[in-house]
Design an enzyme around this catalytic site. Structure first.
Site, PDB file in Angstrom:
ATOM      1  N   TYR A   1      -7.886   2.690 -12.956  1.00 33.40           N
ATOM      2  CA  TYR A   1      -9.290   2.594 -12.553  1.00 33.40           C
ATOM      3  C   TYR A   1      -9.648   1.112 -12.480  1.00 33.40           C
ATOM      4  CZ  TYR A   1      -9.499   7.558 -13.934  1.00 33.40           C
ATOM      5  OH  TYR A   1      -9.285   8.916 -14.060  1.00 33.40           O
TER       6      TYR A   1
ATOM      7  N   ASP B   1      -6.244   2.011  -4.505  1.00 38.33           N
ATOM      8  CA  ASP B   1      -6.608   0.973  -5.465  1.00 38.33           C
ATOM      9  C   ASP B   1      -8.129   0.799  -5.468  1.00 38.33           C
ATOM     10  OD1 ASP B   1      -7.342  -1.800  -6.317  1.00 38.33           O
ATOM     11  OD2 ASP B   1      -5.203  -1.947  -6.680  1.00 38.33           O
TER      12      ASP B   1
ATOM     13  N   GLY C   1      -3.191   3.837  -0.886  1.00 30.03           N
ATOM     14  CA  GLY C   1      -4.426   3.191  -0.456  1.00 30.03           C
ATOM     15  C   GLY C   1      -5.616   3.449  -1.361  1.00 30.03           C
TER      16      GLY C   1
ATOM     17  N   ARG D   1       0.855  -1.190   0.000  1.00 34.08           N
ATOM     18  CA  ARG D   1       0.000   0.000   0.000  1.00 34.08           C
ATOM     19  C   ARG D   1       0.890   1.239   0.000  1.00 34.08           C
ATOM     20  NH1 ARG D   1      -4.306   1.171   4.829  1.00 34.08           N
ATOM     21  NH2 ARG D   1      -2.411   1.453   6.064  1.00 34.08           N
TER      22      ARG D   1
END
Length: 528
Positions: free
Chosen positions: A468, A111, A109, A106
């Site tokens: 995305y 994602d 954070g 991470r």
């Protein structure tokens, strides 16, 4: 599967199925391994490790979560490691391999599918929050930025060092640099300067054996792969060396709000024909949203950044997009760092220190999907999309990001990010809701609007932006997902570059240690 690995794997499955004591055993084994790897310094390990039995574990896990769907899951990390030094990451890699654990990283954070937060198999989260130093060198117009830094922190440090330099990364300040550059990194200077990944000149990465590489030792193939091709499939990025870009002393922004009654649909239809052909200094984004309240009104925002003054902008707009009716009074002149604040939704006179905030104020659940458009969508097609936005009871939004400019001049194979020439714009669809109520209904809406848009977007493959992330496109179901199976989602993100990524992955990480639900597969992998 070796017996030692199988035994550990079965032990790790126990807390999921029937035992509450097994996690303590795994925590103990990992901690012992880490202490051994770090020369017996138990006090140092206690400062960086957070196990499920630790009172600080929930706070550390949720500190930067962007989507409550993640933290409500039972598939959480067995433990979290927050290293201060690369040697601690090297030790975590070796201990994870020894115990048969996966490792997820991470940086910010953000994602979209929470792959650093969730996994159906036991895993360790490496949180890079303590590794975020930034060193700006104006002599050669570069900067070294550690992977745990946020985009906002990078922008802030650049602005402190120079008034005429910037960097073409994303619009959300709290996004982590490590992950954003790994997937490409598009932002409002994309038409002028390309992606964030296009400006990486060196990097440090730790491989599956714990060895640290720079560009020379990793080789040009791996260096190509990590700049837009999912660096987490190849190793742990420690830092990027980036090339800064020159920005003018005056930047102009505007936010024009239009309603359907004021002809918003006609304006968006026209925007499709000209946004990608505007001067490369100018980007006009379109944000269409249903606020999710009972008013059921559609809000349309034309949001722009222009690398220059209003005296240049107005003649350009009068020539290329007079239908929008932009006037000087609609515009705000500012410097580049203020334009970063402007695009992020702050007031330009707000303290720049707001860019250092790594947490989001709203803690909602969301789902997102993306598309690329190569031909203008007809008016009735747009109207159908607006209708779907209004039908959903939760807050929904479509964000249109124009391409063109320098993106037309960069080859699809220059980096793994292939979405260059021929794209008019990128679309992002988002649905955002509070709590866990009607989650399936909201997820269904995302699938329905994606299905509705099929005739109007790219085909063969239907392309998507890797940053995305969307697991609806397909995912790896086991350790050795075959290349052909992974191609279902991989070619949507990377098109013809996917095979080269798999070839590089096979050579650099032949045991497929670095893997997740949408990691690059081994080229010759065979499912169990």
């Amino acid at each position: 599967m070796p017996m030692s690995y199988l035994a550990v794997f079965l032990i790790l499955l126990l807390p999921i199925s029937c035992s509450s004591s097994a996690p303590t055993l795994v925590e103990k084994k990992f901690k012992e391994c880490l202490i051994t790897q770090l020369g017996g310094n138990s006090q140092s390990v206690e400062k960086i490790i957070f196990t499920k039995s630790s009172s600080q574990y929930p706070q550390v896990l949720e500190a930067r979560e962007q989507n409550t769907r993640w933290v409500n899951s039972s598939w959480k990390p067995i433990l979290i490691l927050a290293p201060f030094h690369e040697s601690e990451i090297q030790a975590a890699i070796r201990c994870s391999k020894e115990l048969g654990l996966q490792l997820r990283v991470r940086s910010g954070g953000h994602d979209y599918e929470g792959q650093s937060y969730l996994s159906e198999v036991p895993f360790v989260m490496v949180d890079l929050i303590n590794m975020r130093s930034i060193q700006v060198n104006l002599c050669d117009e570069t900067a070294w930025v550690q992977a745990g830094a946020s985009v906002g922190e990078l922008y802030y440090q650049i602005s402190k060092a120079s008034k005429v330099h910037g960097f073409p990364a994303g619009t959300c300040p709290s996004v982590g640099v490590g992950g954003q550059i790994s997937g490409g990194g598009q932002g409002v200077m994309l038409r002028k300067h390309g992606l964030a990944a296009d400006h990486v000149v060196d990097a440090y990465i730790i491989d599956a054996n714990g060895k640290i590489h720079d560009r020379k030792s990793m080789g040009e193939d791996v260096f190509w792969a990590i700049r837009g091709g999912s660096s987490t499939s190849f190793g742990v990025i420690l830092a990027w060396k980036i090339r800064l870009v020159r920005v003018p002393p005056i930047v102009t922004g505007f936010n024009l709000r239009k309603t359907v009654e004021e002809g918003a649909n006609n304006l968006i239809h026209r925007w499709q024909y000209i946004a990608h052909e505007l001067h490369e200094d100018l980007v006009i984004r379109v944000i269409v949203q249903n606020s999710g309240d009972k008013s059921k009104t559609l809000r349309v925002l034309f949001n722009s950044q222009f690398l220059g003054g209003v005296d240049r902008l107005i003649p350009l707009m009068n020539k290329s997009f007079p239908e929008l009716g932009l006037q000087a009074k609609d515009c705000t002149e500012m410097n580049w760092i203020q334009s970063v604040m402007f695009i992020a939704g702050y007031n330009i006179d707000d303290p720049l220190e707001l860019l250092l905030n790594r947490t989001t104020t709203s803690k909602n659940s969301f789902k997102a999907k993306s598309d690329y458009v190569k031909e203008p969508i007809p008016k009735d097609g747009l109207e159908g999309a607006w209708k779907m936005l209004l039908e959903e009871e939760a807050a929904t939004v479509m964000i249109f990001e124009p391409y063109g400019g320098i993106m037309n001049e960069i080859s699809e194979s220059e980096t793994p990010f292939p979405h260059r020439k021929g794209n008019l714009y990128n679309i992002q669809y988002l649905v955002n809701w509070k709590g866990n109520n009607n989650e399936e209904k909201h997820l269904l809406w995302a699938k329905m609007i994606y299905r509705y848009m099929t005739p109007y977007v790219s085909k063969f493959p239907r392309a998507a932006y890797f940053n995305y992330k969307d697991l609806d496109l397909g995912k790896n179901l086991h350790d050795n997902t075959s290349y052909s199976t992974a191609s279902v989602w991989g070619e949507k993100y990377f098109k013809g570059n996917f095979r080269r990524l798999a070839q590089i992955k096979t050579k650099f990480d032949p045991q497929n240690f670095f893997r997740n639900e949408q990691s690059i597969p081994l080229l010759d992998a065979h499912p169990y």
